[in-house]
Design a protein around this motif. Structure first.
Motif, PDB file in Angstrom:
ATOM      1  N   ALA A  11       8.223   4.824   0.109  1.00 42.23           N
ATOM      2  CA  ALA A  11       7.750   3.465   0.388  1.00 42.23           C
ATOM      3  C   ALA A  11       6.227   3.453   0.319  1.00 42.23           C
ATOM      4  O   ALA A  11       5.561   4.262   0.967  1.00 42.23           O
ATOM      5  CB  ALA A  11       8.219   2.995   1.758  1.00 42.23           C
ATOM      6  N   ARG A  12       5.686   2.537  -0.486  1.00 43.53           N
ATOM      7  CA  ARG A  12       4.237   2.349  -0.621  1.00 43.53           C
ATOM      8  C   ARG A  12       3.966   0.876  -0.826  1.00 43.53           C
ATOM      9  O   ARG A  12       4.653   0.208  -1.615  1.00 43.53           O
ATOM     10  CB  ARG A  12       3.671   3.125  -1.816  1.00 43.53           C
ATOM     11  CG  ARG A  12       3.790   4.627  -1.732  1.00 43.53           C
ATOM     12  CD  ARG A  12       2.799   5.233  -0.774  1.00 43.53           C
ATOM     13  NE  ARG A  12       2.802   6.681  -0.838  1.00 43.53           N
ATOM     14  CZ  ARG A  12       2.108   7.468  -0.047  1.00 43.53           C
ATOM     15  NH1 ARG A  12       1.323   6.933   0.889  1.00 43.53           N
ATOM     16  NH2 ARG A  12       2.169   8.783  -0.161  1.00 43.53           N
ATOM     17  N   GLY A  13       2.944   0.363  -0.164  1.00 41.72           N
ATOM     18  CA  GLY A  13       2.597  -1.033  -0.363  1.00 41.72           C
ATOM     19  C   GLY A  13       3.783  -1.928  -0.082  1.00 41.72           C
ATOM     20  O   GLY A  13       4.414  -1.856   0.973  1.00 41.72           O
ATOM     21  N   ASP A  14       4.124  -2.777  -1.056  1.00 43.29           N
ATOM     22  CA  ASP A  14       5.233  -3.721  -0.882  1.00 43.29           C
ATOM     23  C   ASP A  14       6.514  -3.267  -1.564  1.00 43.29           C
ATOM     24  O   ASP A  14       7.436  -4.050  -1.736  1.00 43.29           O
ATOM     25  CB  ASP A  14       4.829  -5.094  -1.427  1.00 43.29           C
ATOM     26  CG  ASP A  14       4.493  -5.056  -2.922  1.00 43.29           C
ATOM     27  OD1 ASP A  14       4.205  -3.956  -3.444  1.00 43.29           O
ATOM     28  OD2 ASP A  14       4.505  -6.123  -3.556  1.00 43.29           O
ATOM     29  N   LEU A  15       6.598  -1.968  -1.935  1.00 44.70           N
ATOM     30  CA  LEU A  15       7.759  -1.471  -2.667  1.00 44.70           C
ATOM     31  C   LEU A  15       8.455  -0.340  -1.925  1.00 44.70           C
ATOM     32  O   LEU A  15       7.847   0.404  -1.157  1.00 44.70           O
ATOM     33  CB  LEU A  15       7.344  -0.961  -4.052  1.00 44.70           C
ATOM     34  CG  LEU A  15       6.772  -1.965  -5.042  1.00 44.70           C
ATOM     35  CD1 LEU A  15       6.515  -1.285  -6.378  1.00 44.70           C
ATOM     36  CD2 LEU A  15       7.689  -3.173  -5.221  1.00 44.70           C
TER      37      LEU A  15
ATOM     38  N   SER B  23       3.250   5.866  -6.213  1.00 43.62           N
ATOM     39  CA  SER B  23       1.815   6.108  -6.092  1.00 43.62           C
ATOM     40  C   SER B  23       1.248   5.327  -4.915  1.00 43.62           C
ATOM     41  O   SER B  23       1.868   4.389  -4.402  1.00 43.62           O
ATOM     42  CB  SER B  23       1.101   5.711  -7.384  1.00 43.62           C
ATOM     43  OG  SER B  23       1.264   4.320  -7.629  1.00 43.62           O
ATOM     44  N   LEU B  24       0.061   5.710  -4.480  1.00 46.12           N
ATOM     45  CA  LEU B  24      -0.517   5.104  -3.288  1.00 46.12           C
ATOM     46  C   LEU B  24      -0.738   3.611  -3.449  1.00 46.12           C
ATOM     47  O   LEU B  24      -0.668   2.854  -2.478  1.00 46.12           O
ATOM     48  CB  LEU B  24      -1.842   5.802  -2.947  1.00 46.12           C
ATOM     49  CG  LEU B  24      -1.760   7.296  -2.661  1.00 46.12           C
ATOM     50  CD1 LEU B  24      -3.123   7.840  -2.258  1.00 46.12           C
ATOM     51  CD2 LEU B  24      -0.728   7.609  -1.605  1.00 46.12           C
TER      52      LEU B  24
ATOM     53  N   ALA C 220      10.156  18.084  -6.843  1.00 42.87           N
ATOM     54  CA  ALA C 220       9.194  17.329  -6.035  1.00 42.87           C
ATOM     55  C   ALA C 220       8.101  16.742  -6.912  1.00 42.87           C
ATOM     56  O   ALA C 220       7.785  17.255  -7.989  1.00 42.87           O
ATOM     57  CB  ALA C 220       8.577  18.235  -4.970  1.00 42.87           C
ATOM     58  N   ALA C 221       7.520  15.639  -6.435  1.00 45.51           N
ATOM     59  CA  ALA C 221       6.370  15.006  -7.078  1.00 45.51           C
ATOM     60  C   ALA C 221       5.431  14.523  -5.986  1.00 45.51           C
ATOM     61  O   ALA C 221       5.870  14.135  -4.900  1.00 45.51           O
ATOM     62  CB  ALA C 221       6.815  13.829  -7.950  1.00 45.51           C
ATOM     63  N   ALA C 222       4.121  14.556  -6.261  1.00 46.84           N
ATOM     64  CA  ALA C 222       3.141  14.113  -5.264  1.00 46.84           C
ATOM     65  C   ALA C 222       1.959  13.485  -5.973  1.00 46.84           C
ATOM     66  O   ALA C 222       1.359  14.099  -6.868  1.00 46.84           O
ATOM     67  CB  ALA C 222       2.674  15.284  -4.403  1.00 46.84           C
ATOM     68  N   TRP C 223       1.607  12.260  -5.568  1.00 45.91           N
ATOM     69  CA  TRP C 223       0.451  11.568  -6.129  1.00 45.91           C
ATOM     70  C   TRP C 223      -0.809  11.956  -5.366  1.00 45.91           C
ATOM     71  O   TRP C 223      -0.799  12.074  -4.138  1.00 45.91           O
ATOM     72  CB  TRP C 223       0.648  10.058  -6.054  1.00 45.91           C
ATOM     73  CG  TRP C 223       1.707   9.569  -6.986  1.00 45.91           C
ATOM     74  CD1 TRP C 223       3.038   9.455  -6.722  1.00 45.91           C
ATOM     75  CD2 TRP C 223       1.533   9.158  -8.340  1.00 45.91           C
ATOM     76  NE1 TRP C 223       3.711   8.991  -7.834  1.00 45.91           N
ATOM     77  CE2 TRP C 223       2.809   8.802  -8.840  1.00 45.91           C
ATOM     78  CE3 TRP C 223       0.426   9.048  -9.186  1.00 45.91           C
ATOM     79  CZ2 TRP C 223       2.997   8.344 -10.143  1.00 45.91           C
ATOM     80  CZ3 TRP C 223       0.618   8.597 -10.485  1.00 45.91           C
ATOM     81  CH2 TRP C 223       1.893   8.255 -10.955  1.00 45.91           C
ATOM     82  N   ALA C 224      -1.910  12.130  -6.092  1.00 49.75           N
ATOM     83  CA  ALA C 224      -3.174  12.509  -5.467  1.00 49.75           C
ATOM     84  C   ALA C 224      -3.801  11.313  -4.780  1.00 49.75           C
ATOM     85  O   ALA C 224      -3.730  10.185  -5.267  1.00 49.75           O
ATOM     86  CB  ALA C 224      -4.144  13.065  -6.519  1.00 49.75           C
TER      87      ALA C 224
ATOM     88  N   ALA D 281       8.082   1.517   5.515  1.00 46.66           N
ATOM     89  CA  ALA D 281       7.376   0.618   4.595  1.00 46.66           C
ATOM     90  C   ALA D 281       6.309  -0.103   5.417  1.00 46.66           C
ATOM     91  O   ALA D 281       6.475  -1.262   5.807  1.00 46.66           O
ATOM     92  CB  ALA D 281       8.337  -0.361   3.945  1.00 46.66           C
ATOM     93  N   GLY D 282       5.229   0.612   5.734  1.00 51.07           N
ATOM     94  CA  GLY D 282       4.254   0.103   6.680  1.00 51.07           C
ATOM     95  C   GLY D 282       4.733   0.355   8.098  1.00 51.07           C
ATOM     96  O   GLY D 282       5.808   0.925   8.331  1.00 51.07           O
TER      97      GLY D 282
END
Length: 353
Positions: free
Chosen positions: A24-28, A64-65, A99-103, A328-329
């Motif tokens: 969960a990031r932002g509104d998604l 992503s962030l 696994a995956a990770a956004w910087a 989600a927040g």
């Protein structure tokens, strides 16, 4: 005393797959299924925003962030999705990608920030690949002795920690060989890096948590868990680490000099813990899920070491195991059950549950 709350979910949908991961990031919200179904949903309403299929199945998913891109990883490769136009890039590498990770954008060079979401690291067989948001490979690590099982960014995206058998290895940007190695003879199943960068922790097949202090490489092992430790999570402060590995969720205090010669708080609600997620913020609120379908909310940092805590609140018991949890927040808790149901509950206050 815990309280079972009958408040209905804000929304409730079913995907035609068995969920294995949430992000969960932002509104998604993104949910990935074992057979490779990945759905991107509006966090407030549950409406579908995008979708993709990852051949060979999925193991992990990460937005992503800025919620502009998504990466999904699975047994046969990985896929990227772009929100702006729905573009999907699938790479069937044949390499196990778990696994995956956004910087964090603060550590992303300006040229990459201008393209949007920056970099994503993907576990791919014995390597970690670092890609730009559109999937172009920027660099990769040298081959580890075995399959990369987890990875995490450190120093606001300037350093990448990579877990594989025998050690956690850290790489600076564009450095194939590690700049720091933290050895431990064993199979690492989960990796957690404190937001402060002070601690690196691995959950292990041998039913232990191994801890390194990054400043000097000193190390500590928390052993004696009845089961393998496959879930670790630091809260936003970096002072508290939650772990599975037993019927209790254990919560270790990393403030001050760290957890050496201390005992954890024990949170017991589930027969088997299947999901952990800290609520955003510094209040010490933790959500946990179990194979019995229960979701518990905790004041996880209350009380004293060795104390067994009770849930502050329980969501209604269901008849399917909890597969994943995500916030989600601070006010929306997303739950995914193994029978395909995905639900969101409102948790209105930052200071109470």
């Amino acid at each position: 005393m815990s309280t079972a709350v009958e408040a209905p979910p804000l929304w409730d949908i079913t995907i035609d797959d068995a969920p294995v991961a949430l992000s969960a990031r932002g509104d998604l919200v993104a949910v990935a299924g074992a057979e490779g179904t990945v759905r991107v949903l509006d966090a407030a309403m549950g409406a579908e925003v995008g979708a993709l299929e990852l051949p060979g199945g999925a193991l992990g998913v990460e937005l992503s962030l800025d919620a502009g891109h998504l990466a999904a990883a699975g047994p046969m490769g990985y896929a990227l999705w772009r929100r702006a136009d729905g573009r999907t890039t699938v790479r069937e590498s044949g390499a196990w990608s778990a696994a995956a990770a956004w910087a964090n954008g603060m550590g992303v060079p300006p040229a990459e920030r201008s393209r949007g979401s920056g970099r994503v690291a993907i576990a791919s067989g014995r390597h970690a690949l670092v890609l730009d948001a559109d999937g172009a490979e920027l660099w990769r690590t040298e081959a580890a002795p075995s399959t990369v099982t987890d990875l995490a960014w450190m120093r606001q995206g300037r350093r990448l920690a990579v877990a594989a058998y025998g050690a956690v290895r850290c790489h600076e940007r564009h450095t194939e060989t590690p700049v720091a190695t933290y050895p431990y003879v064993g199979s690492h199943l989960a990796l957690a890096v404190a937001p402060t960068g002070r601690w690196i922790c691995s959950g292990n097949q041998d039913a232990s948590i191994h801890i390194w202090r990054t400043r000097d490489g000193s190390e500590l092992t928390m052993s004696g868990y009845p089961e393998k430790v496959s879930r670790l999570a630091f809260d936003e402060t970096g002072f508290w680490l939650a772990a599975d590995g037993s019927p209790d969720v254990t919560v270790w205090d990393f403030s001050g000099k760290g957890p050496e010669d201390t005992a954890p708080r024990a949170l017991r609600c589930h027969k088997t813990v299947t999901a952990l997620a800290w609520r955003p913020g510094a209040a010490g609120h933790l959500a946990s899920g179990g194979d019995d379908g229960t979701v518990a909310l905790w004041h996880a940092t209350a009380g004293r070491p060795q104390q067994r805590l009770r849930p502050a609140r329980e969501l209604p018991v269901d008849d399917a195991a909890v597969a994943a949890l995500a916030w989600a927040g601070p006010h929306l808790l997303v739950t995914a059950l193994r029978d395909g149901r995905v639900r969101t509950y409102g948790v209105p206050s930052r200071t109470s549950l």
